[in-house]
Scaffold this motif. Structure first.
Motif, PDB file in Angstrom:
ATOM      1  N   THR A 153      35.392 125.555 125.095  1.00 22.49           N
ATOM      2  CA  THR A 153      36.595 125.826 125.885  1.00 22.49           C
ATOM      3  C   THR A 153      36.554 127.213 126.516  1.00 22.49           C
ATOM      4  O   THR A 153      37.250 127.477 127.486  1.00 22.49           O
ATOM      5  N   GLU A 176      48.689 114.385 117.825  1.00 21.74           N
ATOM      6  CA  GLU A 176      47.307 114.840 117.998  1.00 21.74           C
ATOM      7  C   GLU A 176      46.424 114.154 116.967  1.00 21.74           C
ATOM      8  O   GLU A 176      46.793 114.021 115.799  1.00 21.74           O
ATOM      9  N   ARG A 210      41.906 117.576 119.321  1.00 23.32           N
ATOM     10  CA  ARG A 210      42.673 117.962 120.506  1.00 23.32           C
ATOM     11  C   ARG A 210      42.842 116.810 121.487  1.00 23.32           C
ATOM     12  O   ARG A 210      43.090 117.019 122.676  1.00 23.32           O
ATOM     13  N   ARG A 213      43.794 114.651 126.642  1.00 27.37           N
ATOM     14  CA  ARG A 213      43.613 115.868 125.864  1.00 27.37           C
ATOM     15  C   ARG A 213      44.927 116.636 125.776  1.00 27.37           C
ATOM     16  O   ARG A 213      45.796 116.512 126.633  1.00 27.37           O
ATOM     17  N   THR A 214      45.039 117.445 124.734  1.00 29.83           N
ATOM     18  CA  THR A 214      46.233 118.281 124.639  1.00 29.83           C
ATOM     19  C   THR A 214      46.321 119.225 125.831  1.00 29.83           C
ATOM     20  O   THR A 214      47.408 119.552 126.294  1.00 29.83           O
ATOM     21  N   ASP A 215      45.150 119.673 126.350  1.00 28.47           N
ATOM     22  CA  ASP A 215      45.189 120.548 127.509  1.00 28.47           C
ATOM     23  C   ASP A 215      45.397 119.785 128.806  1.00 28.47           C
ATOM     24  O   ASP A 215      45.489 120.379 129.878  1.00 28.47           O
ATOM     25  N   ASP A 216      45.454 118.427 128.744  1.00 28.17           N
ATOM     26  CA  ASP A 216      45.819 117.626 129.901  1.00 28.17           C
ATOM     27  C   ASP A 216      47.310 117.296 129.915  1.00 28.17           C
ATOM     28  O   ASP A 216      47.783 116.584 130.792  1.00 28.17           O
ATOM     29  N   GLN A 217      48.022 117.823 128.928  1.00 26.53           N
ATOM     30  CA  GLN A 217      49.471 117.660 128.877  1.00 26.53           C
ATOM     31  C   GLN A 217      50.051 118.960 129.426  1.00 26.53           C
ATOM     32  O   GLN A 217      50.042 119.989 128.745  1.00 26.53           O
ATOM     33  N   VAL A 218      50.510 118.933 130.668  1.00 26.81           N
ATOM     34  CA  VAL A 218      50.845 120.167 131.364  1.00 26.81           C
ATOM     35  C   VAL A 218      52.335 120.221 131.688  1.00 26.81           C
ATOM     36  O   VAL A 218      53.042 119.216 131.601  1.00 26.81           O
TER      37      VAL A 218
END
Length: 499
Positions: free
Chosen positions: A174, A344, A383, A399-404
């Motif tokens: 990351t 998650e 994640r 992904r958790t980072d695709d939840q914006v």
């Protein structure tokens, strides 16, 4: 629910070290073809004998059980000899594509993994950034030497153990710095030597080897074929040619989408993982063969969930945990989520790898004591977002980072892409957050009606999920590992704004 949904079935792999079944096939069927590459073939007897000779040389060069040996080359027959030879010594192989990996990355890999011996081919022997004191061995030059009878054996300095590291794969990370993940023989045997991870592969079958060797799914291709006595079809420049006559195809959805199913008349099994699979792609292939949709990061050993998809199924899921593995859908307080609740995904069981090399801080962030299995067991934070269906299957929700957040509202990017993929004619969609207030989507093929696609999102999702623009493309750019290259798409979006 934890026992009914979250635990895979108990199963005992046929072997505890992944190279042992390869040796057994070499002894029982020495003249069977282990691999083909650009008109050349390698039998199981030749593979084992050449690997024995190379393993002996590695020991002479100072390689010991627990060491790491670089495999810096490309897809080839010498690569397979190198893989088996390193495993025989009790060391771990560290694969990198010598053509595509930047010099700085190879230097980082060598330093992080403590590599003192690098196996390569003569093509790259003079091009690799090898520091002083590191030995280079050109495997292809050894292959050209006369071969002693198959009976010549190799005995490791000590027996290889199930918890010895089998290979080290460097993920993208990351932070941009590749992270070395240590995967053990126990981890790999647990997936490849039990069903459904073995994909039913058997002697006489042909398995395509089309992926970048530094990608963990390439280990599924290579070791999955050789441990079951199959023939590995190693691709040259044309991936389609390597699978045209294959029984088994293992790929990312992005790579699979480039392969014409009408040209694969022999195919029996297809397995995808590495990124979300479009429903239309799964339906197309599952009408022709057994199609498996899987999920799992490198840290949980290739995949730790797998589901055979049926085109009449109400949804495309990633299924259930594979044997001896567990999956927990947890809330932020690490409590179990009920079916239908998004949480998650954490992974436990025999697929959880030995951790990152030389990074105790990252290990403490991503690995934690498993309170459900207890004892010394660890679970891994994937994640990935998911939820259990009422039938006990996992839906992957990105992904958790695709939840914006967009304008203060939470948006799941994969949900937008899924709606776009339901538009007639749309084969693939990717949605990105390109600034604080804007979503941008890309769809294939280029004939997709962009306005119809935006209208579909407007009909299905709240207004704040609407992409500001939908860009039809002839194809989506790929990374060297066969996944959608989101960085390249961001650059396209930026060019679109400044044009």
């Amino acid at each position: 629910m934890l026992h009914q949904f979250g635990q895979g079935p108990a199963a005992t792999p046929s072997h505890s070290c992944i190279h042992h079944p390869i040796e057994e096939f070499a002894a029982a069927r020495p003249h069977a073809t282990a691999a083909e590459h650009e008109g050349q073939t390698l039998t199981y007897g030749e593979l084992d004998a050449r690997a024995n000779r190379l393993a002996a040389l590695l020991v002479e060069q100072g390689v010991r059980p627990g060491d790491r040996v670089g495999l810096f080359m490309r897809r080839s027959l010498p690569l397979l000899i190198g893989v088996v030879a390193v495993l025989k010594t009790g060391a771990a192989y560290v694969p990198q594509d010598a053509e595509q990996a930047p010099a700085a990355q190879l230097e980082h890999v060598m330093h992080t993994a403590g590599i003192r011996v690098v196996l390569t081919t003569s093509t790259y022997a003079d091009k690799l950034p090898v520091p002083a004191g590191t030995r280079l061995v050109a495997v292809d030059r050894m292959v050209e030497e006369p071969l002693t009878p198959y009976a010549s054996g190799f005995r490791p300095l000590r027996p290889v153990q199930p918890d010895d590291v089998c290979y080290v794969l460097f993920t993208s990370g990351t932070t941009g710095r590749p992270n070395g993940v240590a995967v053990t023989h126990r981890n790999v045997c647990n997936l490849l030597l039990t069903a459904p991870g073995d994909l039913g592969i058997r002697p006489g079958w042909r398995v395509g080897q089309i992926l970048n060797i530094a990608f963990d799914m390439a280990a599924w291709e290579i070791l999955g074929a050789l441990t079951h006595g199959a023939t590995l079809i190693v691709r040259g420049s044309d991936a389609a040619a390597a699978v045209r006559d294959a029984d088994v195809i293992i790929a990312t959805p992005s790579v699979l989408a480039t392969i014409d199913p009408d040209g694969c008349t022999r195919v029996r099994v297809v397995a995808v993982a590495g990124e979300p699979c479009p429903r239309a792609l799964a339906d197309t292939w599952s009408r022709r063969c057994a199609f498996y949709n899987g999920c799992g990061p490198t840290e949980t050993t290739i995949v730790n969930t797998l589901q055979r998809h049926c085109p009449t199924a109400p949804s495309l899921t990633i299924g259930r945990p594979t044997p001896n593995n567990t999956v927990y859908v947890l809330d932020p307080q690490r409590r179990l989520c009920a079916p239908g609740e998004v949480g998650e995904m954490w992974a436990g069981g025999d697929g959880v790898s030995a951790g990152y090399l030389g990074d105790p801080i990252l290990n403490s962030e991503r690995y934690a004591p498993d309170p459900f299995l207890g004892g010394p067991r660890l679970m891994f934070r994937t994640r990935d977002l998911g939820r259990w269906t009422a039938e006990g299957e996992l839906e992957h929700l990105g992904r958790t980072d695709d939840q914006v957040k967009v304008r203060g509202f939470r948006v799941e990017l994969d949900a937008v892409s899924s709606v776009l993929e339901s538009v007639p004619g749309c084969e693939r969609a990717v949605t990105l957050k390109t600034d604080d207030r804007t979503l941008t989507s890309f769809v294939t093929p280029a004939l997709v009606d962009a306005e119809a696609a935006r209208a579909a999102v407007a009909d299905a999702l709240p207004y704040y999920c609407m992409p500001a623009a939908v860009h039809p493309l002839s194809h989506l750019p790929q990374t060297d590992r066969g996944k959608v290259d989101k960085a390249a798409l961001r650059r396209l979006a930026e060019e679109g704004r400044t044009a």
